[in-house]
Design an enzyme around this catalytic site. Structure first.
Site, PDB file in Angstrom:
ATOM      1  CD  GLU A 172      -3.007  -1.109   2.223  1.00  0.00           C
ATOM      2  OE1 GLU A 172      -4.120  -1.624   2.020  1.00  0.00           O
ATOM      3  OE2 GLU A 172      -2.702  -0.589   3.312  1.00  0.00           O
ATOM      4  CD  GLU A 174      -3.715  -5.984   2.987  1.00  0.00           C
ATOM      5  OE1 GLU A 174      -4.623  -5.345   3.570  1.00  0.00           O
ATOM      6  OE2 GLU A 174      -2.512  -5.706   3.067  1.00  0.00           O
TER       7      GLU A 174
END
Length: 488
Positions: free
Chosen positions: A193, A387
């Site tokens: 991320e 995710e």
């Protein structure tokens, strides 16, 4: 009308995902140095939805943290003791039928301060043993090289990634991993991320506002981000050189944003949010900064210092695939009275058409399909969902956990994945987040559980750490066995 294929392709990678700083524990064992995660305190007095305050860290907080050696206030130091229990956990995952497992390598297990001349042999051995055990169970490793666990010493000495010297330290760490694990690991991710550097700069990049010159904090964040972009390109090049059959991906927090209304101002606000979200993958997949972003930075007075050759290395060493997290969608509005609610460490305007979890994250399976279609149309590279999941409080009753709410969440999202693939999206695989319950990244809680496998531990660290199969364990096992043909 063409009928939809009821199953996923035979080579689809059904998987699991954890992160070292949330699962391993053993924070000061076998030469491991302190990471930024080891300084994150559990703040039970804060609102669960106030992620900014949960993740905020000051110099004083860090000093206080290392006057204390206890794990109760710093849950990521203890994790779920995956460090000592990984064989047990991998056996459970193999029983479930997991084909690929996303893990991260704790940088400070290999280079405790980030600047040692030689890697820590005990740390190298731990991950070699882990990957061999995964291979024994026919589980493919998917390894994240930087997942919120950079050496604390680099944060203290350089203000993290603000200083270009950190590029060299990271490249040295990554090359040690490629040299040692190249025969065991094919799939790699550079930064988890990477866009989160703006939301929580300390955990993502070791950056502290207190170390920035007055008025320069935002400038420093963008400079640190540029250094991460350059480092990602360098290690992508090195991985391709040292591990010839490797596949290297980038990783984005997919923050799909809708306009709250069809008012042109709301549409424009949502467009800007989505363009900002694409910025990070534009650089890593397409190889250059988007012109609109460069103009926006210019208008804001932000100037990124680039050295000769930076643009060329970004262009020449792009990633092989794009991975992302997806938990929820958001909306955006220019109306001052629009109610804002939390998502994955971000605030967005509430969507009245969607339900939400106890933590306020809105549940939007169709948004996952939209995200897949948008990303594939924009980049035309293979995608990987690394995710996704549902955080909830689970209750053990007579030794069982009936988590139908979690099954409902996954069933709806898997159906949308299948629909996106039917429409032409190339999706390599899926790794559910926190397949084994672990410490929450945002709130450092244990009670916010994502797993198919329950871990007996509470927010204060009490419990036996015993593992227990939830109802969702058996459901996911069936999904994998039928290649997604049975979502019932």
């Amino acid at each position: 009308m063409t009928k939809m294929n009821p199953v996923f392709p035979d080579n689809f990678l059904w998987g699991a995902a954890i992160a070292a700083n949330q699962a391993e524990g053993a924070w000061n064992v076998a030469g491991k140095g302190p990471s930024v995660a080891d300084a994150i305190e559990y703040k039970s007095h804060l609102d669960l939805k106030d992620y900014e305050s949960h993740m905020a860290v000051s110099d004083q907080n860090i000093s206080d943290a290392f006057l204390s050696l206890n794990n109760e206030r710093y849950p990521k130091r203890r994790g779920i003791d995956f460090y000592h229990r990984y064989k047990e956990d991998l056996a459970l995952l193999a029983e479930m039928g997991i084909k690929i497992m996303r893990v991260s390598i704790a940088w400070t297990r290999i280079f405790p301060t980030g600047e040692e001349a030689e890697p820590n042999s005990a740390g190298l051995q731990f991950y070699e043993d882990l990957f061999n055990e995964m291979r024994k169970h026919r589980i493919e490793p998917l390894v994240t090289l930087s997942h919120y666990e950079m050496p604390l010493k680099l944060s203290e000495k350089y203000n993290g990634w603000v200083d270009r010297k950190v590029i060299d330290a990271f490249v040295r760490f990554c090359n040690s991993c490629f040299d040692r694990y190249g025969k065991l690991v094919r799939y790699w991710l550079t930064f988890n991320e990477i866009d989160s550097i703006h939301r929580h700069p300390f955990t993502t990049a070791g950056i502290r506002k207190e170390k920035s010159a007055p008025g320069q904090a935002e400038q420093d964040v963008y400079q640190g981000l540029h250094h991460q972009f350059v480092a990602s390109a360098i290690v992508t090049r090195d991985c391709h050189t040292k591990v010839p059959d490797s596949q290297v991906g980038c990783m984005l927090t997919k923050l799909t944003t809708y306009p709250r209304t069809c008012h042109p101002d709301d549409v424009q606000a949502a467009l800007k949010k989505n363009l900002e979200n694409y910025f990070y993958t534009d650089v890593q997949v397409l190889g250059s900064y988007p012109p609109l972003i460069l103009r926006e930075l210019e208008l804001r007075g932000i100037s990124i210092e680039m050295q000769p050759g930076d643009r060329e290395i970004l262009q020449q060493h792009t990633v092989d695939f794009l991975s992302f997290s997806y938990y929820m969608s958001l909306t955006e509005s220019t109306q001052p009275d629009a109610e804002r609610i939390p998502g994955n460490t971000v605030l967005g305007v509430k969507n009245p058409y969607l339900p939400a979890s106890e933590w306020g994250w809105q549940i939007d399976p169709v948004g996952l399909k939209i995200s897949l279609l948008e990303l594939y149309d924009r980049y035309r590279k293979p995608l990987f969902i690394v995710e996704n999941g549902f955080g909830a409080k689970d209750t053990v009753v007579d030794g069982k956990i009936c988590d139908s709410y979690r099954i409902d969440y996954f069933r709806a999202h898997f159906a949308q994945m299948r629909a996106a693939m039917h429409e032409g999206v190339e999706l390599l695989g899926y790794t559910s987040w926190g397949t084994i319950d672990l410490i929450s990244a945002g709130t450092s809680q244990m009670s916010k559980r994502y797993g198919f496998i329950y871990v007996d531990q509470d927010d204060e660290g009490n419990g036996t750490l015993s593992r227990l199969r939830k109802d969702s364990f058996h459901w996911y096992q069936k999904v994998i066995a039928t290649q997604g043909g049975d979502l019932g």
